[in-house]
Design an enzyme around this catalytic site. Sequence first.
Site, short mmCIF file in Angstrom:
data_model
loop_
_atom_site.label_atom_id
_atom_site.label_comp_id
_atom_site.label_asym_id
_atom_site.label_seq_id
_atom_site.Cartn_x
_atom_site.Cartn_y
_atom_site.Cartn_z
N GLY A 124 0.84 -1.19 0.00
CA GLY A 124 0.00 0.00 0.00
C GLY A 124 0.87 1.23 0.00
O GLY A 124 2.10 1.16 -0.12
N HIS A 125 0.23 2.39 0.14
CA HIS A 125 0.94 3.66 0.09
C HIS A 125 1.12 4.29 1.46
O HIS A 125 1.39 5.47 1.58
CB HIS A 125 0.20 4.64 -0.83
CG HIS A 125 0.16 4.21 -2.27
ND1 HIS A 125 -0.49 4.93 -3.24
CD2 HIS A 125 0.68 3.12 -2.90
CE1 HIS A 125 -0.37 4.32 -4.41
NE2 HIS A 125 0.33 3.21 -4.22
N GLY A 126 0.95 3.49 2.52
CA GLY A 126 1.22 3.97 3.86
C GLY A 126 0.03 4.65 4.50
O GLY A 126 -1.11 4.55 4.05
#
Length: 389
Positions: free
Chosen positions: A235-237
């Site tokens: 994911g992107h955090g």
Amino acid sequence: MAKPINVSLSLFFFFLVRFSNAAYNVITYGAKPDGRTDSTLSFLKAWRAACNSAIASTIYVPKGRYLIKAVEFTGPCKNRLTVLIAGTIVAPTNYRALGNSGYWILFIKVDRVSVLGGTLDAKGSGFWTCRRSGKNCPVGARSITFNWANDVLISGLTSINSQLSHLVINSCNNVMVRNVRLIAPDQSPNTDGIHVQSSVGVTITGSTLQTGDDCISIGPGTRNLHMSNIKCGPGHGVSIGSLGKEYNEDGVQNITLTNAVFSGSDNGVRIKSWARPSNSYVRNVLFQNIVMRNVENPIIIDQNYCPNSQGCPRQSSGVKISQVTYKNIQGTSATPEAVTFDCSPSNPCRGIRLQDIKLSYRNNAATSSCKNIGGTSSGVLMPLSCLQI
């Protein structure tokens, strides 16, 4: 972990059936657990009956697979309401069947509602393929959304393969999200795990988020958000923003993330704003007790977000970022630069605090970079701090 949840849910439903007159089984209203028969109307009938109950009530979804199309569960209701899911709710295989409303399952203007257990399968792969192909696609649907709801509990829910965001909390107060699993492939576009905006008093705890976009995204108007015991990746955090797309935009404040593990994500903890004028802000943020495992940007502030260089070239962000603390963050970076602070030249970041940071890159110390930022550093610092006091 799933077994105790299922046992407790079964006991809870037994208690309700044994001692309460306000239990509503969707099968009683015509739902079919075969995964093929459209049960949307049956779910709505059960909802209306429970919502109109003068005493606390429960809608029960037994084991099996239940096909439902886009649906709105609307309040206000007369008393507390629980949706207890033992089975799996599935979306139509044809992604276009959810239409262009932007929602699959929507709870709107409902107070004192709980959603417990169960699985949502949005079958999003066809929609993702359409998006990648550049064809004329519908807008896409968020799997489960709460709009203008108060005193909400979401516990033990699993959501897989959402078309867009899995769980959206918008304009809500006092929401508890615990022990959820939100899963989509790492290349699935815009499948954020949890999106929170314009909401106050949200708690997210004990959850696993594996998505193709932000594990948790925090939008304008979010206040008093507490996140703990989070597993993120892929994911992107965890991202605050992007903020500042509009000039008049509510700010974000009082945000805490503690005891989190990021594994193979594109970012760890991120604050992101558009490079354009705005009166928005981010303040009073704490990122603490966090482990990074092969994360590309473990710590990042990016105030020069300008996708496709449209609407913001040669401008600077008006979002004011202040009082952000990074404490006890350790692990490994997938890139040489583990700490990146790229703040606005017109509104520099202020009051940024680093304490006990230990991030390495291939068994060596990583690097850091700072632009337009002021703050303090203390304790063990690897990489060396670039903050200017």
